[in-house]
Design an enzyme around this catalytic site. Structure first.
Site, mmCIF file in Angstrom:
data_model
loop_
_atom_site.group_PDB
_atom_site.id
_atom_site.type_symbol
_atom_site.label_atom_id
_atom_site.label_comp_id
_atom_site.label_asym_id
_atom_site.label_seq_id
_atom_site.Cartn_x
_atom_site.Cartn_y
_atom_site.Cartn_z
ATOM 1 N N TYR A 7 0.805 -1.217 0.000
ATOM 2 C CA TYR A 7 0.000 0.000 0.000
ATOM 3 C C TYR A 7 0.842 1.272 0.000
ATOM 4 O O TYR A 7 0.308 2.369 -0.108
ATOM 5 C CB TYR A 7 -0.930 0.020 1.225
ATOM 6 C CG TYR A 7 -0.182 -0.047 2.532
ATOM 7 C CD1 TYR A 7 0.287 1.108 3.144
ATOM 8 C CD2 TYR A 7 0.077 -1.262 3.143
ATOM 9 C CE1 TYR A 7 0.976 1.041 4.347
ATOM 10 C CE2 TYR A 7 0.759 -1.342 4.334
ATOM 11 C CZ TYR A 7 1.213 -0.186 4.935
ATOM 12 O OH TYR A 7 1.899 -0.252 6.118
ATOM 13 N N GLY A 8 2.162 1.137 0.125
ATOM 14 C CA GLY A 8 3.021 2.305 0.235
ATOM 15 C C GLY A 8 4.248 2.195 -0.637
ATOM 16 O O GLY A 8 4.157 2.049 -1.851
ATOM 17 N N LEU A 10 6.284 -0.084 -1.246
ATOM 18 C CA LEU A 10 6.497 -1.326 -1.997
ATOM 19 C C LEU A 10 5.629 -1.388 -3.259
ATOM 20 O O LEU A 10 5.799 -2.290 -4.074
ATOM 21 C CB LEU A 10 6.210 -2.554 -1.117
ATOM 22 C CG LEU A 10 7.191 -2.790 0.031
ATOM 23 C CD1 LEU A 10 6.716 -3.942 0.913
ATOM 24 C CD2 LEU A 10 8.592 -3.056 -0.492
ATOM 25 N N GLU A 70 10.944 -3.008 5.853
ATOM 26 C CA GLU A 70 9.861 -2.531 6.714
ATOM 27 C C GLU A 70 10.250 -2.501 8.198
ATOM 28 O O GLU A 70 9.412 -2.215 9.045
ATOM 29 C CB GLU A 70 8.615 -3.403 6.519
ATOM 30 C CG GLU A 70 8.049 -3.359 5.115
ATOM 31 C CD GLU A 70 7.357 -2.038 4.778
ATOM 32 O OE1 GLU A 70 7.289 -1.142 5.645
ATOM 33 O OE2 GLU A 70 6.882 -1.920 3.639
#
Length: 128
Positions: A7-8, A10, A70
């Site tokens: 969602y970001g 990646l 992450e």
């Protein structure tokens, strides 16, 4: 293979997308939660909202690099910035609900940094 909801950073077009390697895209998707701008990257936390992203099938050998990106340490979840956990996601094209792995932010969020529409790609494009 693991199905990962990205969602970001990646997502395709962002700096971390190369870590997915030859991941197989499964399509645009949503999951439940709230999204926050944490100063150059987003954080997904549990909540009553919708977060937009994509699902990719990723080779298990890629997980250590994704976890490192992450700041997730499976041996120390409490000390990790994000936690990789299983969530339900819905494919936009079909509405099919499938279990996926997603990185949830593991710290308090600044309430003023909420991204109301839950779409970091749109939000980031609007900042540039």
């Amino acid at each position: 293979m693991k199905r990962i909801f990205v969602y970001g950073l990646l997502r395709p077009g962002f700096e971390g997308a190369g870590l997915l390697g030859d991941a197989r895209p499964l399509g645009a998707a949503t999951t439940s939660g709230l999204l926050y701008d944490l100063g150059g990257y987003p954080g997904l936390v549990p909540g009553d909202g919708v977060v937009h992203g994509e699902i990719c099938a990723v080779d298990d050998t890629r997980l250590p690099a994704l976890d490192a990106f992450e700041d997730y340490n499976p041996a120390d979840p409490a000390g990790s910035l994000y936690i990789r956990t299983t969530v339900m996601a819905w494919l936009v094209a079909s509405g099919e609900a499938i279990p996926v792995q997603a990185y949830r932010y593991n710290r308090p969020v600044p309430e003023h940094a909420w991204i109301p529409d839950g779409d970091y790609a749109r939000y980031a494009a609007g900042r540039g």
